[in-house]
Design an enzyme around this catalytic site. Structure first.
Site, mmCIF file in Angstrom:
data_model
loop_
_atom_site.group_PDB
_atom_site.id
_atom_site.type_symbol
_atom_site.label_atom_id
_atom_site.label_comp_id
_atom_site.label_asym_id
_atom_site.label_seq_id
_atom_site.Cartn_x
_atom_site.Cartn_y
_atom_site.Cartn_z
ATOM 1 N N ARG A 28 0.922 -1.094 0.000
ATOM 2 C CA ARG A 28 0.123 -0.064 -0.015
ATOM 3 C C ARG A 28 1.046 1.226 -0.045
ATOM 4 N NH1 ARG A 28 -4.323 0.764 4.744
ATOM 5 N NH2 ARG A 28 -2.340 1.411 6.020
ATOM 6 N N SER A 36 -12.404 -3.789 1.134
ATOM 7 C CA SER A 36 -12.756 -3.191 2.234
ATOM 8 C C SER A 36 -14.158 -2.918 2.571
ATOM 9 C CB SER A 36 -11.843 -1.961 2.348
ATOM 10 O OG SER A 36 -10.469 -2.085 2.570
ATOM 11 N N LYS A 79 -4.460 5.447 8.929
ATOM 12 C CA LYS A 79 -5.468 5.999 7.907
ATOM 13 C C LYS A 79 -6.494 6.992 8.372
ATOM 14 C CE LYS A 79 -7.821 2.837 5.598
ATOM 15 N NZ LYS A 79 -8.762 2.017 4.978
#
Length: 510
Positions: A41, A110, A139
């Site tokens: 990521r 997700s 996040k």
């Protein structure tokens, strides 16, 4: 393609996390420690850099036979030829990704709600990431923090599906077992956990991954044990109570109280009267030493300060790590916004073997249909007896622990069984500081242990209230302590007459 999701690593390339180290080296160390899936990521790098890094990572993961997934970027996944992608709700649609990727590509989605999870199942996703479990700085676009209760609700809603499931968000060594244990619905549990900074930022990623792998494979020490045979019958339970009370007297267990200032003296005297060894310490750092005596921790929210919650959290962590019993008494939980927030924080911060409170407090812990409390009193009841029993059961089932709802009739549940206890006396409602900590005793049925303490306490209250000189709460308290001591003394001598024919316990069928 079947995927082992048990220890799912999500990378983070920010300098503060990597600390100047090479990402591929960190990932390889984590793979050596037992990581089973790697997701690359990186939301900031240019496409060319993403492809370059992904190629290097893929060479590493291939050596260990572990799939590499790319977050969001289907184009990068195609360019490198990795095993699949992971898509967020705002990324490319599953349908389009499915058309572009090879037939056997892994696609994860997700999800943070039942609706999103059901759609992912219907679309045909290979697995879903469920979260955010806990608040986390990694996040910033988190839609919601759903915790173990929200995760459990999602798992229950898709329990008929074989789709893989992994939880993400704020998971570390201290809470990973609780995440797996408390998130489990009756029919479906998590297949794994996704870890970011707890591995990537670790000084030793390999050792961190190894510790996660071992914790994931192990049953948490605080887990409810299997039920004893015949324990659904009240008479079977009650027959065991004298033996448990005797065991308490013999064991002389330590009870660490983080308690309401108003009731410290009373609680200490109750503990001494029943044969326990009390210590009053609101200082969380002491817990790491106190928990070594294998006693129990009681957190009573009666007197909150700005320092209370951090100290509670330190103590909970210490006792959870050893598997020692932790009891939450959320006093006045619905009285103020500060107390409501404190309950939410504590519920996400650790595992409670027993949650004990009146109707208003239990409803607040449940999180819906809460009532406004004026103080420690429950307020007017709006629930029927069957609804009270159902709430105690449902909260215990959700948290996978024991719940005791106190009142004129007490309801005790482990999420499967619910027992109503009608012993006690109204004076108890005017005396704060109830102590029911038999959980540390070596019995396979924790519900039975709590029931033993409850009966000892309430039969003593009945005996005390019957004294000629007891005219109200003031004269009741010393008589009550005397009666607790009398039961303790009788139990030590093998005299069980204190309970013979006295227990008013029945199972509630819901």
């Amino acid at each position: 393609m079947p995927v082992d999701l048990s220890l799912y690593l999500v990378t983070d390339s920010t300098p503060a996390i990597l600390k100047g180290r090479d990402l591929c080296t960190v990932v390889e160390d984590a793979l050596k420690g037992g990581v089973t899936v790697v997701q690359y990521r990186d939301k900031k790098s240019d496409t060319g850099d993403l492809i370059s890094t992904a190629k290097k990572l893929h060479q590493v993961t291939q050596r260990y036979g572990v799939p590499l997934l790319i977050n969001d970027r289907v184009d990068v996944a195609l360019a490198v030829g990795v095993e699949g992608v992971h898509l967020g709700q705002d990324d490319m649609t599953f349908e389009l990704a499915k058309k572009l990727l090879p037939k056997d590509a892994i696609i994860g989605i997700s999800t943070s709600s039942i609706e999103e999870a059901r759609k992912a199942v219907a679309d045909g996703a290979d697995y879903i990431g469920i979260g955010t479990m806990f608040a986390t700085p990694t996040k910033t676009n988190t839609k919601s923090v759903i915790g173990t209760a929200g995760t459990q609700a999602i798992l229950d809603a898709i329990s008929d599906s074989s789709i893989g499931t992994v939880s993400i968000g704020g998971i570390n060594h201290a809470n990973v077992q609780r995440v797996l244990y408390q998130s489990k619905s009756p029919k479906k549990g998590l297949d794994g956990v996704a870890i970011v900074s707890a591995i990537v930022a670790a000084d030793d990623p390999k050792a961190s991954a190894e510790e996660f792998a071992n914790l994931i494979k192990s049953t948490p020490v605080f887990a409810l044990d299997s039920k004893v045979a015949g324990a659904n019958k009240p008479e079977t339970l009650v027959a065991e109570v004298p033996q448990i009370v005797r065991k308490l007297v013999e064991a002389h267990p330590l009870v660490h109280n983080m308690i309401n200032f108003v009731v410290s003296n009373f609680v200490a005297n109750v503990a001494l009267s029943i044969g326990a060894s009390p210590i009053m310490s609101p200082y969380g750092d002491e817990a790491k030493d106190l928990c070594k005596f294998n006693g129990a921790l009681l957190i009573n929210m009666g007197t909150l300060t700005s320092e209370s919650i951090p100290n509670y959290e330190k103590a909970i962590k210490a006792y959870n790590t050893r598997g020692n019993p932790v009891v939450l008494d959320p006093v006045g939980a619905a009285a103020t916004e500060i107390r409501r927030n404190a309950v939410s924080r504590l519920m996400s911060g650790g595992y409670f073997d027993l949650i004990k409170g009146n109707e208003g407090e239990i409803r607040q812990v449940w999180g819906s249909n809460a009532v406004q409390q004026r103080g420690v009193d429950s307020g007017p009841s709006t629930l029927t007896d069957s609804q009270k029993a159902a709430l105690a059961r449902d909260l215990a089932r959700r948290e996978r622990n024991l719940v005791l709802m106190t009142g004129a009739i007490d309801y005790l549940s482990d999420g499967e069984r619910v027992f109503a206890v009608e012993n006690g006396h109204p004076y108890l409602g005017q005396v704060t500081g109830h102590l029911r900590l038999f959980l540390g005793l070596p019995y396979s049925d924790k519900l039975l242990a709590v029931l033993s303490g409850l009966l000892m306490y309430e039969i003593a209250a009945e005996n005390a209230a019957a004294k000629d000189y007891v005219r109200g709460p003031g004269s009741f308290v010393p008589a009550f302590l005397d009666e607790l001591y009398a039961i303790r003394t009788a139990a030590a001598k093998g005299d069980d007459s204190w309970i013979a024919g006295r227990a008013k316990v029945h199972e509630v069928k819901i």
